[in-house]
Motif scaffolding. Structure first.
Motif, PDB file in Angstrom:
ATOM      1  N   ASN A 150       0.859  -1.183   0.000  1.00  0.00           N
ATOM      2  CA  ASN A 150       0.000   0.000   0.000  1.00  0.00           C
ATOM      3  C   ASN A 150       0.892   1.229   0.000  1.00  0.00           C
ATOM      4  N   MET A 152       0.816   5.253   0.225  1.00  0.00           N
ATOM      5  CA  MET A 152       0.146   6.529   0.427  1.00  0.00           C
ATOM      6  C   MET A 152       0.912   7.574  -0.379  1.00  0.00           C
ATOM      7  N   GLN A 178       3.552  13.365  10.390  1.00  0.00           N
ATOM      8  CA  GLN A 178       2.519  12.349  10.600  1.00  0.00           C
ATOM      9  C   GLN A 178       3.067  11.108  11.299  1.00  0.00           C
ATOM     10  N   LEU A 180       5.219   8.908  10.346  1.00  0.00           N
ATOM     11  CA  LEU A 180       5.259   7.723   9.487  1.00  0.00           C
ATOM     12  C   LEU A 180       6.682   7.286   9.149  1.00  0.00           C
ATOM     13  N   VAL A 211       2.824   1.938   3.506  1.00  0.00           N
ATOM     14  CA  VAL A 211       2.158   1.898   4.817  1.00  0.00           C
ATOM     15  C   VAL A 211       1.450   0.553   4.969  1.00  0.00           C
ATOM     16  N   ASP A 212       1.364   0.081   6.221  1.00  0.00           N
ATOM     17  CA  ASP A 212       0.645  -1.168   6.493  1.00  0.00           C
ATOM     18  C   ASP A 212      -0.859  -0.950   6.431  1.00  0.00           C
ATOM     19  N   LYS A 213      -1.307   0.098   7.112  1.00  0.00           N
ATOM     20  CA  LYS A 213      -2.733   0.384   7.173  1.00  0.00           C
ATOM     21  C   LYS A 213      -2.986   1.771   6.600  1.00  0.00           C
ATOM     22  N   PRO A 214      -3.613   1.842   5.417  1.00  0.00           N
ATOM     23  CA  PRO A 214      -3.874   3.143   4.806  1.00  0.00           C
ATOM     24  C   PRO A 214      -4.727   4.031   5.706  1.00  0.00           C
ATOM     25  N   THR A 215      -4.332   5.300   5.824  1.00  0.00           N
ATOM     26  CA  THR A 215      -5.092   6.263   6.617  1.00  0.00           C
ATOM     27  C   THR A 215      -5.584   7.408   5.733  1.00  0.00           C
ATOM     28  N   SER A 216      -5.509   7.216   4.417  1.00  0.00           N
ATOM     29  CA  SER A 216      -5.873   8.266   3.478  1.00  0.00           C
ATOM     30  C   SER A 216      -6.538   7.647   2.269  1.00  0.00           C
ATOM     31  N   VAL A 219      -4.263   6.412  -1.777  1.00  0.00           N
ATOM     32  CA  VAL A 219      -3.454   5.208  -1.581  1.00  0.00           C
ATOM     33  C   VAL A 219      -3.500   4.360  -2.846  1.00  0.00           C
TER      34      VAL A 219
END
Length: 288
Positions: A150, A152, A178, A180, A211-216, A219
């Motif tokens: 993934n 971002m 952020q 990251l 990123v492991d877990k998308p926060t946006s 992506v």
């Protein structure tokens, strides 16, 4: 431009690139963004600098021109279909856009015509005189499978040579804010335009962090796949030379076929004390 509008335009651009082989309509693309066609076209032009029809035509034909240069064994009719054209319509559209037929464009050895890239063209011409050039580039290539990830991203439209270093500096600062930038962070770049073909001041580029877990919403979900990866360690201004060595002197003659997934620039270091950066230029391929 409000950030939610910008994300919607980015989604529309991603949809276009993922469907270059289709005959796309403004209504279809606007529906992806939940906009009316008239409002979408106005917002798109304000953001990208072109109306939607001109943008689609440009990237279809410039993508085809890149394949004519990099995938010399791929039939022109196949490239036409991959660009969403019938062979006859492609022939006339290509000639109108580039002022030369697709078959003649493929035969030309001195693309580009731009004075700003004369040094690149001269570098490639000189390397073509070296009968060992293919082997020398092959020695820097590794064929490997890259696992899915993934990414971002932040998208910019700029001059790659002039503007990208500053854009990357700003992006890194944003990612640091952020939180990251942990010890395992990975930066990846995605170039959409070949400045030797496109308008060099309006090239699109995505600066990405894995990123492991998308926060946006912004992506990319890159699937796992086979890549030919070129080991680069040099000054940033030599990056375009390395890329063109691959495209002009290795890719057209290797045993692999260029795939339609995006090319990736995977960065393994910051600029060091010698002014060099370590990266991989990863070309998506499939077995021929």
């Amino acid at each position: 431009m409000p950030s939610d509008y910008l994300m919607s335009i980015n989604q529309a651009i991603n949809y276009i690139y993922q469907n270059l082989d289709k005959s796309l309509t403004v209504e279809e693309i606007a529906e992806q963004c939940c906009f009316s066609k008239y409002y979408f076209n106005r917002v798109f032009k304000l953001t990208v600098g072109q109306n939607i029809y001109s943008f689609i035509k440009r990237i279809k034909l410039e993508s085809a021109a890149f394949k004519l240069r990099a995938a010399k064994s791929r039939p022109i009719t196949t490239i036409a279909i991959e660009s969403g054209y019938s062979p006859s319509n492609f022939a006339s559209a290509f000639k109108q856009y580039f002022d030369v037929s697709a078959s003649d464009y493929r035969k030309m050895n001195d693309v580009p015509f731009k004075d700003s890239f004369a040094a690149v063209a001269e570098h490639i011409r000189n390397m073509k005189k070296d009968e060992h050039a293919f082997e020398e580039i092959s020695a820097k290539m590794r064929i490997k499978r890259i696992e899915g990830m993934n990414l971002m991203y932040k998208r910019v439209i700029c001059n790659y040579t002039r503007d990208l270093k500053e854009a990357w500096d700003l992006f890194c600062k944003e990612m640091e804010k952020q939180c990251l930038l942990d010890k395992d962070y990975l930066f990846v770049g995605i170039s959409y335009d070949d400045p030797l073909i496109a308008n060099e001041d309006h090239c699109m580029y995505d600066m990405c962090i894995a990123v492991d877990k998308p926060t946006s919403v912004n992506v990319h979900r890159i699937p796992s796949g086979l890549y030919a990866c070129y080991d680069f360690y040099d000054k940033l201004n030599k990056f375009i030379l390395a890329f063109n060595e691959i495209v002009s002197l290795w890719l057209p003659y290797c045993q692999y076929k260029l795939d339609n997934r995006p090319m990736l620039e995977i960065y393994h270091s910051e600029i060091d004390d010698r002014g060099n950066i370590r990266a991989e230029i990863c070309i998506p391929i499939q077995e021929s």
